[in-house]
Design an enzyme around this catalytic site. Structure first.
Site, PDB file in Angstrom:
ATOM      1  N   GLY A  11       6.802   7.665  -5.269  1.00 55.10           N
ATOM      2  CA  GLY A  11       7.341   6.456  -4.666  1.00 55.10           C
ATOM      3  C   GLY A  11       7.548   6.488  -3.168  1.00 55.10           C
ATOM      4  N   SER A  12       6.705   7.248  -2.453  1.00 54.48           N
ATOM      5  CA  SER A  12       6.888   7.242  -0.998  1.00 54.48           C
ATOM      6  C   SER A  12       6.516   5.876  -0.405  1.00 54.48           C
ATOM      7  CB  SER A  12       6.105   8.370  -0.326  1.00 54.48           C
ATOM      8  OG  SER A  12       4.722   8.153  -0.401  1.00 54.48           O
ATOM      9  N   LEU A  80      -0.745   3.523 -11.535  1.00 52.35           N
ATOM     10  CA  LEU A  80      -2.056   4.092 -11.863  1.00 52.35           C
ATOM     11  C   LEU A  80      -2.743   3.476 -13.075  1.00 52.35           C
ATOM     12  CD1 LEU A  80      -1.362   7.872 -11.121  1.00 52.35           C
ATOM     13  CD2 LEU A  80      -2.287   6.095  -9.621  1.00 52.35           C
ATOM     14  N   ASN A  97      -2.293  -4.411  -4.285  1.00 51.51           N
ATOM     15  CA  ASN A  97      -2.357  -2.970  -4.563  1.00 51.51           C
ATOM     16  C   ASN A  97      -2.681  -2.245  -3.269  1.00 51.51           C
ATOM     17  OD1 ASN A  97      -2.674  -0.514  -6.147  1.00 51.51           O
ATOM     18  ND2 ASN A  97      -4.885  -0.743  -5.854  1.00 51.51           N
ATOM     19  N   HIS A  99      -4.604   1.185  -1.975  1.00 50.55           N
ATOM     20  CA  HIS A  99      -5.544   2.221  -2.422  1.00 50.55           C
ATOM     21  C   HIS A  99      -5.799   3.169  -1.250  1.00 50.55           C
ATOM     22  CE1 HIS A  99      -8.706   3.924  -4.886  1.00 50.55           C
ATOM     23  NE2 HIS A  99      -9.461   3.973  -3.798  1.00 50.55           N
ATOM     24  N   GLU A 169      -0.713   4.509   5.051  1.00 50.40           N
ATOM     25  CA  GLU A 169      -0.275   3.666   3.921  1.00 50.40           C
ATOM     26  C   GLU A 169       1.141   3.162   4.164  1.00 50.40           C
ATOM     27  OE1 GLU A 169      -0.957   4.918  -0.159  1.00 50.40           O
ATOM     28  OE2 GLU A 169      -2.225   6.528   0.572  1.00 50.40           O
TER      29      GLU A 169
HETATM   30  C1  GRF Z   1      -0.725   6.584  -2.728  1.00 47.48           C
HETATM   31  O1  GRF Z   1      -1.706   7.372  -2.099  1.00 47.48           O
HETATM   32  C2  GRF Z   1      -1.301   5.274  -3.176  1.00 47.48           C
HETATM   33  O2  GRF Z   1      -2.263   4.759  -2.319  1.00 47.48           O
HETATM   34  C3  GRF Z   1      -1.969   5.683  -4.446  1.00 47.48           C
HETATM   35  O3  GRF Z   1      -1.080   6.593  -5.057  1.00 47.48           O
HETATM   36  C4  GRF Z   1      -0.297   7.216  -4.044  1.00 47.48           C
HETATM   37  C5  GRF Z   1       1.135   6.933  -4.378  1.00 47.48           C
HETATM   38  O4  GRF Z   1       2.028   7.639  -3.588  1.00 47.48           O
HETATM   39  N1  GRF Z   1      -2.350   4.547  -5.234  1.00 47.48           N
HETATM   40  P1  GRF Z   1       3.584   7.295  -3.640  1.00 47.48           P
HETATM   41  O5  GRF Z   1       4.010   7.334  -5.105  1.00 47.48           O
HETATM   42  O6  GRF Z   1       3.792   5.945  -3.038  1.00 47.48           O
HETATM   43  O7  GRF Z   1       4.247   8.381  -2.870  1.00 47.48           O
END
Ligand code: GRF
Length: 194
Positions: A11-12, A80, A97, A99, A169
């Protein structure tokens, strides 16, 4: 904008939203297909309602908490699995979403986590990045709303590339939600004017 966030892991990206959205948008619900997802703890520590999806393919498990929370945007932040088609239909144009690559390359079924970065490295690409797109019934296929690029450096491993992509991200996803909040729905955006 009342934002629901679906997660599967640490969940970062959720954290990046929690740290930067207020007052334009607020996270009103966090959904997870895994009861042990670290992301749920991040939500609980802020007093945000959470829902564990015991059967993530069941539309009702999504629709009831989404409606209760009054969510008008659903963000997949490291979620996922496929969102049930009935949920996509009900919230069409309101689900985004993130990615960890430059779609339309390196996406689709099975392309998640380290596999994405492994494929980028194996391809010899000199650039990667992150993409925010609208969600439809297939993995990673809906219209692209915004992207951020990072270089692939000589000697990169899956871990170093994943780290570089994750940093962008954490800027790209809040920018997407801020743009959506201003427009009233997800819209194309760029990092430079967010
Ligand atoms: C991220 O790289 C996101 O793009 C991908 O899964 C990862 C999730 O990371 N779909 P987090 O759980 O938000 O830390």
């Amino acid at each position: 904008m009342r934002v629901a966030v679906a997660v599967s892991g640490r969940g970062s990206n959720l954290q990046a939203l929690l740290d930067s959205l207020d007052p334009e948008a607020s996270v009103v619900l966090v959904l997870s297909n895994r009861a042990d997802a670290g992301a749920l703890e991040r939500a609980r520590s802020r007093g945000i309602p959470t829902a564990v999806l015991n059967d993530p393919a069941s539309a009702g498990e999504w629709l009831v908490p989404l409606e209760q929370a009054g969510a008008n945007l659903l963000v997949l932040a490291g979620y996922l699995k496929l969102v049930p088609a009935e949920v996509v239909g009900k919230y069409r144009g309101r689900i985004i979403n993130i990615h960890p690559a430059l779609l339309p390359d390196f996406g689709g079924p099975g392309m998640y986590g380290g596999r994405v970065h492994q494929a980028v490295l194996a391809s010899g690409a000199t650039e990667s990045g992150a993409t925010v797109h609208l969600v439809d019934e297939a993995y990673d296929r809906g219209p692209i709303l915004g992207q951020a690029r990072v270089p692939v450096l000589p000697g990169d491993s899956v871990e170093t590339l994943a780290h570089r992509v994750l940093e962008v991200e954490h800027r790209l996803l809040p920018a997407a939600v801020r743009a959506a909040a201003r427009a009233g729905r997800p819209v194309p955006f760029s990092l430079s004017n967010s």
